[in-house]
Design a protein around this motif. Structure first.
Motif, mmCIF file in Angstrom:
data_model
loop_
_atom_site.group_PDB
_atom_site.id
_atom_site.type_symbol
_atom_site.label_atom_id
_atom_site.label_comp_id
_atom_site.label_asym_id
_atom_site.label_seq_id
_atom_site.Cartn_x
_atom_site.Cartn_y
_atom_site.Cartn_z
ATOM 1 N N THR A 14 130.206 55.973 4.751
ATOM 2 C CA THR A 14 129.158 56.315 5.899
ATOM 3 C C THR A 14 128.383 55.306 6.681
ATOM 4 O O THR A 14 128.505 55.126 7.723
ATOM 5 C CB THR A 14 128.188 57.562 5.742
ATOM 6 O OG1 THR A 14 129.045 58.679 5.194
ATOM 7 C CG2 THR A 14 127.451 57.981 6.776
ATOM 8 N N ALA A 79 131.970 56.630 16.424
ATOM 9 C CA ALA A 79 131.000 57.444 16.650
ATOM 10 C C ALA A 79 131.247 58.854 16.071
ATOM 11 O O ALA A 79 130.454 59.257 15.109
ATOM 12 C CB ALA A 79 130.313 57.513 17.876
ATOM 13 N N PRO A 80 132.157 59.414 16.484
ATOM 14 C CA PRO A 80 132.663 60.466 15.857
ATOM 15 C C PRO A 80 133.068 60.651 14.493
ATOM 16 O O PRO A 80 132.797 61.432 13.813
ATOM 17 C CB PRO A 80 134.005 61.203 16.950
ATOM 18 C CG PRO A 80 133.702 60.412 17.992
ATOM 19 C CD PRO A 80 133.245 58.973 17.605
ATOM 20 N N GLN A 82 131.702 58.597 12.317
ATOM 21 C CA GLN A 82 130.510 58.367 11.680
ATOM 22 C C GLN A 82 129.877 59.708 11.577
ATOM 23 O O GLN A 82 129.295 60.069 10.549
ATOM 24 C CB GLN A 82 129.632 57.261 12.496
ATOM 25 C CG GLN A 82 128.195 57.253 11.562
ATOM 26 C CD GLN A 82 127.174 56.426 12.460
ATOM 27 O OE1 GLN A 82 127.524 55.923 13.671
ATOM 28 N NE2 GLN A 82 126.019 56.528 12.215
ATOM 29 N N ARG A 83 129.636 60.586 12.642
ATOM 30 C CA ARG A 83 129.023 61.818 12.444
ATOM 31 C C ARG A 83 129.924 62.634 11.647
ATOM 32 O O ARG A 83 128.917 63.454 10.878
ATOM 33 C CB ARG A 83 128.979 62.423 13.929
ATOM 34 C CG ARG A 83 128.240 61.798 14.934
ATOM 35 C CD ARG A 83 127.850 62.662 16.152
ATOM 36 N NE ARG A 83 129.119 62.744 16.899
ATOM 37 C CZ ARG A 83 129.602 62.208 17.900
ATOM 38 N NH1 ARG A 83 128.716 61.176 18.353
ATOM 39 N NH2 ARG A 83 130.694 62.183 18.508
ATOM 40 N N LYS A 86 128.771 61.668 8.262
ATOM 41 C CA LYS A 86 127.422 61.810 7.790
ATOM 42 C C LYS A 86 127.072 63.433 7.570
ATOM 43 O O LYS A 86 126.066 63.565 6.647
ATOM 44 C CB LYS A 86 126.764 61.595 9.118
ATOM 45 C CG LYS A 86 125.022 61.343 8.948
ATOM 46 C CD LYS A 86 124.339 61.016 10.161
ATOM 47 C CE LYS A 86 122.802 60.999 9.769
ATOM 48 N NZ LYS A 86 122.211 60.352 11.286
ATOM 49 N N SER A 87 127.898 64.167 7.699
ATOM 50 C CA SER A 87 127.733 65.691 7.728
ATOM 51 C C SER A 87 128.223 66.193 6.182
ATOM 52 O O SER A 87 127.852 67.149 5.941
ATOM 53 C CB SER A 87 128.626 66.522 8.660
ATOM 54 O OG SER A 87 129.904 66.240 8.600
ATOM 55 N N GLN A 164 135.911 68.762 10.338
ATOM 56 C CA GLN A 164 135.546 68.326 11.632
ATOM 57 C C GLN A 164 136.773 67.234 11.979
ATOM 58 O O GLN A 164 137.246 66.505 11.165
ATOM 59 C CB GLN A 164 134.428 67.288 11.450
ATOM 60 C CG GLN A 164 133.136 68.076 11.156
ATOM 61 C CD GLN A 164 131.927 67.571 11.515
ATOM 62 O OE1 GLN A 164 131.723 66.824 12.700
ATOM 63 N NE2 GLN A 164 130.908 67.677 10.554
#
Length: 357
Positions: A14, A79-80, A82-83, A86-87, A164
């Motif tokens: 991450t 960015a997606p 990483q998100r 991160k979750s 995701q």
């Protein structure tokens, strides 16, 4: 074409993707049997060429394709990704695989989380009672009604799966075969940088100061297009200097006592003879360790905000060696911490072009 892996170092993965996302929106990701490569080549600013050993971030790892070494090339939005990662910070398990939905290729990140639940019969609130309750909650007789353990609210572990999807592009080998790292001449100075988060804090303060001074906007160090420039210099006597130089001010910060790693003759062209004539050897013959001499310094000029984003990689820890090609480029080699599994085999390479004065 198949790719599937379980992620063992979710925090490292991450933080790594977060540091890349500050420099560009898209990464070229190359997966094969040997390692994992993330490359960011923005239109302007710093390029990143990173090589991670598989076990730096993955545990089980399966890959298959028709290309040599079972190579798969992907274009991945950072960015997606990483998100999605991160979750998974508090997950008990996380997996990633290449799949397809509605003919759209995806990297699917599946996260397993564990939640605790409890149950108790309605109206009891988890408290015991008797046939003849009194103020203490117990009957006056000597016999008590026996209850099952569920009556007191047994706790149960429940697993939840969350997936995701990150849309990606699968790239043909021919479309990426021309990509290669920038070529630079032999460095004049190589030096181990101080703590990157400390260096970032000072660099960011210099950049903000330059942006708030009128003198900076009048000079080449504060144009609205590229932002304030910082001057970074190093010598072969353990000194590093960061300078903000505008029409209104000149301030600097100096580090001394840093390490200049010894070069391995086997890694230098012409061996011992090549080492004797290496630019860094000649630079070591001049200057001193006090940092006061103006001789023996190699200097580059970097865009302040871009430099601050580069230094965010300090969150990963590890040893960082800066190679200065005077007035041409700065190359950073970030070696991930050896206490991470396989971390010693992983290096991130940053190429930063020097601005003209």
């Amino acid at each position: 074409m198949r790719f599937r892996a379980s992620i063992q170092n979710i925090h490292t993965f991450t933080k790594f993707t977060a540091s890349l996302a500050t420099l560009g929106h898209i990464a070229w990701v190359r997966l094969d049997e040997k390692d994992v490569r993330f490359t960011v080549i923005p239109e302007q600013g710093t390029q990143v060429w990173s090589v991670l050993s598989i076990d730096t971030i993955f545990e089980t790892y399966t890959i298959q394709s028709a290309a040599p070494d079972n190579t798969i090339n992907l274009e991945v939005p950072l960015a997606p990704l990483q998100r999605a990662l991160k979750s998974a910070q508090n997950a008990v398990a996380a997996n990633i695989r290449l799949t397809k939905k509605d003919n759209i290729p995806l990297l699917s990140v599946t996260i397993t989380t564990q939640t605790m639940s409890s149950s108790a019969p309605p109206g009891t609130n988890g408290h015991a009672s008797s046939d003849e309750p009194n103020s203490t909650g117990f009957g006056t007789g000597e016999e008590f009604r026996e209850e099952s353990v569920d009556f007191f609210g047994a706790r149960q572990d429940r697993e939840t799966l969350v997936t995701q999807d990150v849309p990606v592009r699968v790239l043909a080998p021919a479309s990426v075969e021309g990509l290669h790292e920038p070529r630079c001449r032999e460095p004049d100075v190589h030096i181990v940088l101080p703590n990157l988060m400390q260096l970032k804090g000072i660099s960011d303060r210099f950049t903000k100061l330059a942006m708030t001074t009128k003198g900076a906007s009048k000079s080449g160090f504060g144009s609205a297009v590229s932002g304030p420039k910082l001057e970074l210099s190093g010598n072969m006597h353990g000194c590093l200097r960061l300078v903000l130089n505008t029409d209104a001010m000149r301030i600097n910060s100096l580090w001394t006592g840093l390490e200049n790693p010894e070069l391995d003759p086997s890694q230098v062209v012409d061996g011992e003879e090549g080492l004797a004539n290496h630019p860094s050897t000649r630079m070591k013959a001049v200057g001193d360790s006090s940092g006061q001499s103006e001789e023996g310094w190699a200097t580059v000029r970097v865009e302040g905000r871009d430099w601050g984003r580069v230094l965010s990689v300090g969150r990963l820890g590890g040893r960082v060696i800066a190679c200065f090609c005077h007035e041409h480029a700065l190359i950073l080699y970030v070696f991930l911490n050896g206490d991470e599994p396989g971390g010693g085999d992983s290096v991130l390479t940053y190429y930063i072009s020097s601005y003209a004065t």
